[in-house]
Write a protein that holds these residues in place. Structure first.
Motif, PDB file in Angstrom:
ATOM      1  N   MET A   1      26.939  15.445  48.360  1.00 38.28           N
ATOM      2  CA  MET A   1      26.434  14.838  49.618  1.00 38.28           C
ATOM      3  C   MET A   1      25.894  13.524  49.315  1.00 38.28           C
ATOM      4  O   MET A   1      25.662  12.738  50.255  1.00 38.28           O
ATOM      5  CB  MET A   1      25.374  15.606  49.982  1.00 38.28           C
ATOM      6  N   ILE A   2      25.536  13.379  48.099  1.00 40.16           N
ATOM      7  CA  ILE A   2      24.945  12.071  47.543  1.00 40.16           C
ATOM      8  C   ILE A   2      26.000  10.947  47.650  1.00 40.16           C
ATOM      9  O   ILE A   2      27.117  11.158  47.367  1.00 40.16           O
ATOM     10  CB  ILE A   2      24.227  11.983  46.207  1.00 40.16           C
ATOM     11  N   ARG A   3      25.768   9.790  47.930  1.00 39.36           N
ATOM     12  CA  ARG A   3      26.670   8.581  47.934  1.00 39.36           C
ATOM     13  C   ARG A   3      27.962   8.965  48.867  1.00 39.36           C
ATOM     14  O   ARG A   3      28.909   8.846  48.037  1.00 39.36           O
ATOM     15  CB  ARG A   3      26.954   8.559  46.467  1.00 39.36           C
ATOM     16  N   ASP A 426      32.609  19.585  45.017  1.00 40.42           N
ATOM     17  CA  ASP A 426      31.382  19.660  44.125  1.00 40.42           C
ATOM     18  C   ASP A 426      31.975  19.556  42.580  1.00 40.42           C
ATOM     19  O   ASP A 426      31.414  18.898  41.723  1.00 40.42           O
ATOM     20  CB  ASP A 426      30.356  20.984  44.612  1.00 40.42           C
ATOM     21  N   ALA A 429      32.822  16.706  41.681  1.00 37.08           N
ATOM     22  CA  ALA A 429      31.932  15.525  41.459  1.00 37.08           C
ATOM     23  C   ALA A 429      31.318  15.628  40.012  1.00 37.08           C
ATOM     24  O   ALA A 429      30.938  14.513  39.413  1.00 37.08           O
ATOM     25  CB  ALA A 429      30.864  15.585  42.403  1.00 37.08           C
ATOM     26  N   ASN A 432      33.707  14.062  37.104  1.00 34.86           N
ATOM     27  CA  ASN A 432      34.168  12.744  37.585  1.00 34.86           C
ATOM     28  C   ASN A 432      35.455  12.413  38.044  1.00 34.86           C
ATOM     29  O   ASN A 432      36.058  11.603  37.828  1.00 34.86           O
ATOM     30  CB  ASN A 432      34.038  11.887  36.189  1.00 34.86           C
TER      31      ASN A 432
ATOM     32  N   LEU B  56      23.896  17.527  42.672  1.00 34.08           N
ATOM     33  CA  LEU B  56      24.587  17.665  44.008  1.00 34.08           C
ATOM     34  C   LEU B  56      23.836  17.603  44.887  1.00 34.08           C
ATOM     35  O   LEU B  56      24.401  17.251  46.270  1.00 34.08           O
ATOM     36  CB  LEU B  56      25.605  18.930  43.964  1.00 34.08           C
ATOM     37  N   ASN B  58      19.978  15.707  46.012  1.00 31.04           N
ATOM     38  CA  ASN B  58      18.678  14.871  45.745  1.00 31.04           C
ATOM     39  C   ASN B  58      17.414  15.749  46.181  1.00 31.04           C
ATOM     40  O   ASN B  58      17.400  16.096  46.977  1.00 31.04           O
ATOM     41  CB  ASN B  58      18.683  13.811  46.614  1.00 31.04           C
ATOM     42  N   PRO B  76      26.400  13.318  39.061  1.00 32.26           N
ATOM     43  CA  PRO B  76      26.579  14.433  38.489  1.00 32.26           C
ATOM     44  C   PRO B  76      27.595  14.444  37.376  1.00 32.26           C
ATOM     45  O   PRO B  76      27.158  15.137  36.336  1.00 32.26           O
ATOM     46  CB  PRO B  76      27.375  15.180  39.730  1.00 32.26           C
ATOM     47  N   SER B  77      28.310  13.606  37.457  1.00 32.28           N
ATOM     48  CA  SER B  77      29.350  13.492  36.302  1.00 32.28           C
ATOM     49  C   SER B  77      28.641  12.477  35.286  1.00 32.28           C
ATOM     50  O   SER B  77      29.418  12.792  34.124  1.00 32.28           O
ATOM     51  CB  SER B  77      30.533  12.713  36.504  1.00 32.28           C
ATOM     52  N   PHE B  85      31.095  28.060  39.316  1.00 31.52           N
ATOM     53  CA  PHE B  85      30.869  28.821  40.761  1.00 31.52           C
ATOM     54  C   PHE B  85      31.287  30.149  40.611  1.00 31.52           C
ATOM     55  O   PHE B  85      32.265  30.739  39.946  1.00 31.52           O
ATOM     56  CB  PHE B  85      31.528  27.918  41.967  1.00 31.52           C
TER      57      PHE B  85
END
Ligand SMILES: Nc1ncnc2c1ncn2[C@@H]1O[C@H](COP(=O)(O)OP(=O)(O)OP(=O)(O)O)[C@@H](O)[C@H]1O
Ligand SMILES: [Mg+2]
Lengths: 531, 264
Positions: A1-3, A426, A429, A432, B56, B58, B76-77, B85
């Motif tokens: 959700m960020i950026r 997710d 992310a 990468n 994931l 903030n 995240p990376s 998960f």
């Protein structure tokens, strides 16, 4: 959700919907004034056409949905063979414009109709009967498809349990099948009703003096294209679709896990199967009759007086610009297919693969088009875009068709995206792998079948639409389907039949091509591993 | 455990979503190579903690420090962490091997050895024979192993697990438990592990965090949590629950032992 860069995309898409759906619609509704209301209310024709529309649409919906129920049951709950062939034939009418159905019916059962003579009838079936028959012809396949789909997902377990408990067939039907179907039936009924009540193809062709709302709207448009009364007609025609839209929103999305828990296997039943064969064959003949009639009338000198072979109608159609209009239609349909699919795909990507208020708002905008009948959409575009550079171009036809047919393909891909694991982005992310890469390498490969269906849907529907484009096309941008109107007005039966046939053939070719493509994609899903 | 280095420090974490405060006053640290479980009822904020740790989500306030560096705002990376998960989240259109290899191939430094590393990871989770299959043809346990291999491939020093075994049957869980501990030993990875299964938490963890309603009640070793529950909540939630299980287990085992004896 960020950026989240998808916000830019969402803004872009929202602007598109605001300009192409919301503003034109607001403009139509803003055009309503008290004086026009007063005027309309004093015309007895006005209330009469409302009554006529309600009567004709209700009857058509009843017949259409009942037939669809019957046929979908015959196919889903029997062991007859050739089910796929029956399904294809029964849905053929979806590939021709509604006006052709009205027109075909007139050729079969009009004053000089083929069947009228055979059956020894003294009079044709103009008016209410004709409208209902014609409307059923073209709305039945859609109801049939929707119900077949629902029935094929039904789970066998409740029936097995009921049989063990000794509950009889009839009680099983009322206790299990009907409750299961009820939600879908509401949607089907509303879709069919909306489709029929806003259609003017059938009533113009075979309605005679039985005037319905869309026909009144068109007459008004020919008298004065700026009249405030048009907006009132538009607003009324908007009502059933808005109701359907709201009901659809309120209705909790049926969670369908994408696979059947346990498919229903019909038991042996020779008598039942024979009955099902009979029903299917009769219906197929009824459906095929007008199509065969088109083919025959296209090459007959002057039905019913001179039945000898001729290419006159074909030549005449070309003389009147048929070839150019066909190319216009092909260009528009191809563009709508590509552009519509691209927009719907990106839109569903935003709404199904990202969360938040913005994405929900975009989803609402995306399905709003469902609530706007083609006639009203076309009307709103003439009012909103007249005077702009877009007006009178092929581009505006592309836009209006994209919006007109947006909701169905959008929902197809929206549902496909929703079944795909929500955590993919997710995971990406953290590894990468960017969102665009996930889209390209994971989501698109998994939704290629849906993509092909979307392309096909947009193409076929813009190829045969009349309602929205009839307001917007000019002599340079005319669409081939609109020729049916003209030929009808000039009593050129053979030509009208020939045009209907061409549209059917083009659509058949396109559908078949996409079908083969889809099959091919399924077969060689990318198994390749990077070298 | 005292002389281990601290891997992660979480300070005054606060998360507000909409108008709802999901987490507040969250402070804890994780030691290098530690196995920390998070226990708590549904909706108490366990997943939210993991999402903040890996970036994931903030946080509204507070900091996350890893190896002495503030990573609260890092992508995240870029955190050297991986996540697994409950629902595997595999790339269904790719083979098992491609699933593990995909991220490696996008990484310039590892592109050359991507195939090699991926195969090694598949070997580590015992799936090298299934490399060419699509995930959908594997069992749930095998699919989760693919997800673990995919995470391990990028060589993270911390792996987060969000109920990784909830969808698996008991037997598979038992086996995977041991495998996971073995992998941890082999790669020296720090693991933070959410579970609903208290027995699992007690069997696997160096320490357990007991949460409820967005706050931490206690973080301690399994023994200490049983011996000295920090408050009534922990006593009720964990100890009582576990006691019941132990009771029924011991009754069961005496029956078994008797049975065995009589057989001899
Ligand atoms: N996007 C969101 N907006 C608002 N509230 C949210 C959002 N996501 C989660 N929540 C709420 O935050 C709280 C904590 O959610 P979280 O997923 O962290 O719980 P959990 O402990 O992992 O639960 P479970 O054991 O069921 O997985 C829940 O009450 C949830 O309803
Ligand atoms: Mg959770």
């Amino acid at each position: 959700m960020i950026r989240d860069k998808s916000n830019y995309l969402k803004i872009l898409l929202s602007v598109f919907f605001i300009v192409c759906v919301i503003l034109p619609l607001i403009q139509v509704l803003a055009n309503i004034d008290a004086a026009s209301w007063q005027e309309l209310l004093q015309q007895p024709k006005f209330s009469e056409s409302i009554r006529n529309s309600l009567t004709a649409s209700t009857l058509s919906t009843l017949v259409s949905v009942s037939l669809a129920l019957l046929l979908s049951f015959c196919l889903a709950r029997s062991n007859i063979r050739l089910k796929n062939m029956f399904k294809i034939v029964l849905t053929l009418p979806m590939l021709i414009p509604s006006i052709s159905h009205g027109w075909g019916l007139k050729m079969l059962l009009g004053n000089n109709g083929i069947l009228t003579k055979w059956l020894g009838l003294t009079e044709g079936i103009y008016g209410l009967t004709g409208i209902v028959m014609g409307s059923v012809m073209y709305s039945f396949p859609i109801a049939f498809l929707m119900l077949s789909d629902v029935l094929s997902y039904e789970d066998a377990s409740p029936y097995e349990a009921a049989s063990v408990l000794g509950i009889n067939k009839f009680r099983q039907f009322t206790g299990i099948t009907l409750p299961y179907l009820s939600k879908s039936l509401i949607s089907v009924v509303f879709s069919v009703f909306t489709m029929v009540v806003t259609d003017y193809g059938v009533p113009t062709a075979i309605g005679g003096t039985y005037t319905t709302l869309p026909v009144s709207l068109l007459k008004e448009f020919e008298l004065n294209s700026q009249s405030g009364k048009l907006s009132i007609y538009g607003a009324i025609l908007l009502l059933p679709a808005v109701a359907a839209f709201v009901i659809d929103l309120l209705k909790k999305e049926q969670s369908r896990s994408g696979f059947v828990n346990k498919a229903i296997k019909p038991r042996k039943g020779v008598v039942r199967d024979l009955l099902c064969y009979a029903v299917c064959i009769v219906m197929c003949v009824v459906v095929l009759f007008p199509i065969v009639a088109f083919a025959m009338l296209s090459v007959m000198q002057n039905y019913p007086y001179d039945l000898s072979f001729t290419t006159d109608h074909i030549i005449k159609t070309i003389d009147q610009g048929g070839d150019v209009f066909l190319i216009n239609s092909l260009i528009v349909s191809a563009l709508v297919s590509v552009i519509g699919t691209a927009i719907a795909y990106l839109c569903a990507y935003c709404t199904a693969r990202t969360t938040g208020l913005f994405s929900r708002a975009l989803h609402l905008m995306s399905i709003t088009s469902m609530a706007i009948p083609g006639l009203v959409l076309g009307l709103s575009y003439t009012i909103f875009f007249s005077g702009s550079a877009l007006y009178g171009t092929l581009a505006i036809l592309v836009f209006v068709n994209t919006i007109h047919f947006f909701a169905s393909p959008y929902l197809m891909i929206y549902n496909s995206f929703n079944i795909i694991n929500k955590s993919l982005e997710d995971v990406g992310a953290t590894l990468n792998i960017s969102r665009p890469r996930i889209l390209r390498d994971v989501l698109i490969p998994q939704t290629r079948g849906t993509l092909v269906e979307m392309l096909s849907y947009f193409f076929v529907n813009s190829m045969m639409t009349i309602s929205a484009v009839s307001f917007l096309a000019n002599i340079d941008t005319r669409q081939i389907a609109l020729m049916i109107n003209t030929f009808e007005a000039n009593s050129l039966m053979g030509c009208a039949a020939f045009v209907s046939l061409i549209i059917l053939v083009v659509n058949l070719i396109v559908k078949t091509t996409f079908y083969i493509l889809k099959k091919a994609l399924k077969k060689n899903k990318p198994v390749k591993t990077a070298a | 455990m005292e002389n281990q280095n601290t891997k992660i420090v979480v300070n005054d974490l606060k998360v507000v979503l909409g108008r709802k405060t999901i987490l507040e006053n969250i402070n804890f640290d994780v030691k290098d190579g530690e196995f920390l479980s998070i226990l708590g009822p549904s909706g108490c904020g366990k997943t939210t903690i993991l999402r903040v740790l890996i970036g994931l989500l903030n946080p509204t306030g507070g900091t996350v420090i890893k190896d002495g560096v503030d990573i609260t705002k890092a992508a995240p990376s870029k955190r050297g962490m991986g996540i697994v998960f409950q629902n595997y989240a595999l790339f269904e259109n790719m083979t098992v091997l491609k699933n593990v290899e995909y991220a490696l191939r996008l990484d310039k430094n590892r592109k050359a050895q991507s195939r090699e590393i991926a195969m090694e990871m598949l070997k580590a989770v015992g799936l090298e024979a299934h490399a060419k299959k699509k995930p959908s043809r594997l069992s749930g346990g095998q699919q989760q192993r693919v997800a673990i291999a995919r995470t391990l491939a990028l060589n993270p020093d911390v792996i987060l697990f969000d109920e990784p075994m909830s969808a698996l049957d008991v037997d598979t869980r038992m086996i995977l438990r041991d495998e996971l501990k073995a992998l941890q030993k082999r790669f020296g990875t720090t693991m933070i592990y959410i579970t609903h299964d208290q027995e699992e938490a007690f069997a696997m963890s160096d320490r357990i965090m007991v949460m409820d309603n967005g706050v931490i009640h206690q973080i301690d070793t399994p023994e200490n949590i049983i011996k000295n529950p920090a408050n009534d909540y922990v006593r009720r939630f964990v100890v009582h629950n576990l006691q019941l299980k132990i009771d029924s287990l011991s009754r069961f085992s005496t029956v078994c032992v008797k049975g065995d004896e009589s057989a001899q």
